[in-house]
Design an enzyme around this catalytic site. Sequence first.
Site, short mmCIF file in Angstrom:
data_model
loop_
_atom_site.label_atom_id
_atom_site.label_comp_id
_atom_site.label_asym_id
_atom_site.label_seq_id
_atom_site.Cartn_x
_atom_site.Cartn_y
_atom_site.Cartn_z
N ASN A 1 15.45 58.13 23.31
CA ASN A 1 14.85 57.68 24.56
C ASN A 1 13.43 57.24 24.32
O ASN A 1 12.77 57.75 23.42
CB ASN A 1 14.76 58.83 25.59
CG ASN A 1 16.10 59.45 25.89
OD1 ASN A 1 17.12 58.77 25.89
ND2 ASN A 1 16.11 60.75 26.15
N ASP B 1 1.05 70.19 25.21
CA ASP B 1 2.28 70.08 25.98
C ASP B 1 3.46 70.54 25.15
O ASP B 1 3.39 70.57 23.93
CB ASP B 1 2.46 68.69 26.63
CG ASP B 1 3.04 67.63 25.72
OD1 ASP B 1 4.00 67.93 25.01
OD2 ASP B 1 2.55 66.50 25.76
N GLY C 1 13.80 61.58 23.09
CA GLY C 1 15.24 61.78 22.89
C GLY C 1 15.42 63.03 22.05
O GLY C 1 14.86 63.14 20.96
N LYS C 2 16.21 63.97 22.56
CA LYS C 2 16.31 65.26 21.87
C LYS C 2 16.86 65.10 20.45
O LYS C 2 16.45 65.80 19.53
CB LYS C 2 17.18 66.22 22.68
CG LYS C 2 16.51 66.60 24.00
CD LYS C 2 17.33 67.58 24.80
CE LYS C 2 16.80 67.69 26.23
NZ LYS C 2 15.40 68.07 26.35
N GLY D 1 11.45 72.51 21.56
CA GLY D 1 12.80 73.01 21.26
C GLY D 1 13.50 72.10 20.25
O GLY D 1 14.24 72.57 19.37
N ASP D 2 13.28 70.80 20.35
CA ASP D 2 13.91 69.86 19.42
C ASP D 2 13.33 70.06 18.01
O ASP D 2 14.05 70.00 17.01
CB ASP D 2 13.66 68.41 19.85
CG ASP D 2 13.97 68.18 21.31
OD1 ASP D 2 14.83 68.89 21.85
OD2 ASP D 2 13.35 67.29 21.93
N GLY E 1 3.21 64.62 23.67
CA GLY E 1 4.42 63.93 23.26
C GLY E 1 5.24 64.76 22.29
O GLY E 1 4.78 65.78 21.75
N ASP F 1 10.02 57.81 26.09
CA ASP F 1 9.48 58.74 27.09
C ASP F 1 8.34 58.07 27.86
O ASP F 1 7.34 57.64 27.25
CB ASP F 1 8.96 60.01 26.41
CG ASP F 1 10.10 60.86 25.84
OD1 ASP F 1 11.27 60.54 26.11
OD2 ASP F 1 9.79 61.86 25.16
#
Length: 316
Positions: free
Chosen positions: A21, A254, A49-50, A259-260, A295, A23
């Site tokens: 993706n 941020d 995009g994960k 998690g990715d 980001g 963002d």
Amino acid sequence: MLTGGGQVGNKVNVVCVASWNVDLVAHISEPLRRGETKLASAFERLPGGKGSNAAIAAARMGARVGLIARIGGDDFGQMGLDLWQQEKIDTTHVVRANNEANGTALILVYADGDNAIAVYPGAGAGLTPVHVESADDMVSNAKVVMASCEVPLAATQTAFQLARQAGVITLLNPAPAIPIPDEFWPLIDVITPNEEELLKLANVYTHDLDSAANQLLEKGVGAVVVTLGEKGCALYRPKLAVHLVAGHSMEVRDTIGAGDTFTGALAASLSMDFSWEQSLRLANAAAALSTQAHGAVSAMPQREELESWLETIMSA
Ligand code: RIB
């Protein structure tokens, strides 16, 4: 100090069935109420995009990464190809849907670093099992195959079936947490939910992480790694006591992509045959460092940077 591993020739050792993706990120002081408009203090257009995020995290840890993905024929699709070339990621199995728009994520980041995300998957929604089957050779010769729930589950299921037949480790980041069919669970060697995702996947309505994780193990998952933010992570395996690996308390810019980054760093270290303890320490540290800039990708560390940071904090 983490030793061993590293890129082995040109052979792909981590495959990602990936979402990509762009963002579109707006910074606002606090969450919007329904119907409210607020002026943002900053705006950024960033890679996301994960799947792509996790793939980049793994590549920066030294894994040779290959993608299976479907991207748009527009400028956003081209941004992905340019980015993966820079990151030395294999794009042989990335297909471009010429007349379709790429995936986009609309992201609000609040002053405390937390965020809310709406994803429009675009061309990524058209990724099929047939496309994955055409990458059988890459999947079967890898060490780890990973995916998130941002790509169609049927495509991931096919990849995990091919991986299972070839003895390749399968790793699922269940984000966003969507219903997973019964036959899918036993195909997952390792799953990396955060606390909310875990409770949702297990249909547990109290904050009982132990019983939720044990439910996923009973469904056939090989190992559940619950990410706990700055507290680190907890590893659950059948018939073994829960194993906690401490995290890092940081001033967060941020948390987009943390998690990715965790999942990608874990995939890389498992592909290099690191122990669970080493792999989880590395994944915790990579995720912590990734929160130090705006980001998903900009603060994801390279392996040398990560190792020297770990040495510094351990000798402090
Ligand atoms: O996990 C963060 C990612 O979720 C963002 O990069 C966004 O694209 C969404 O996929």
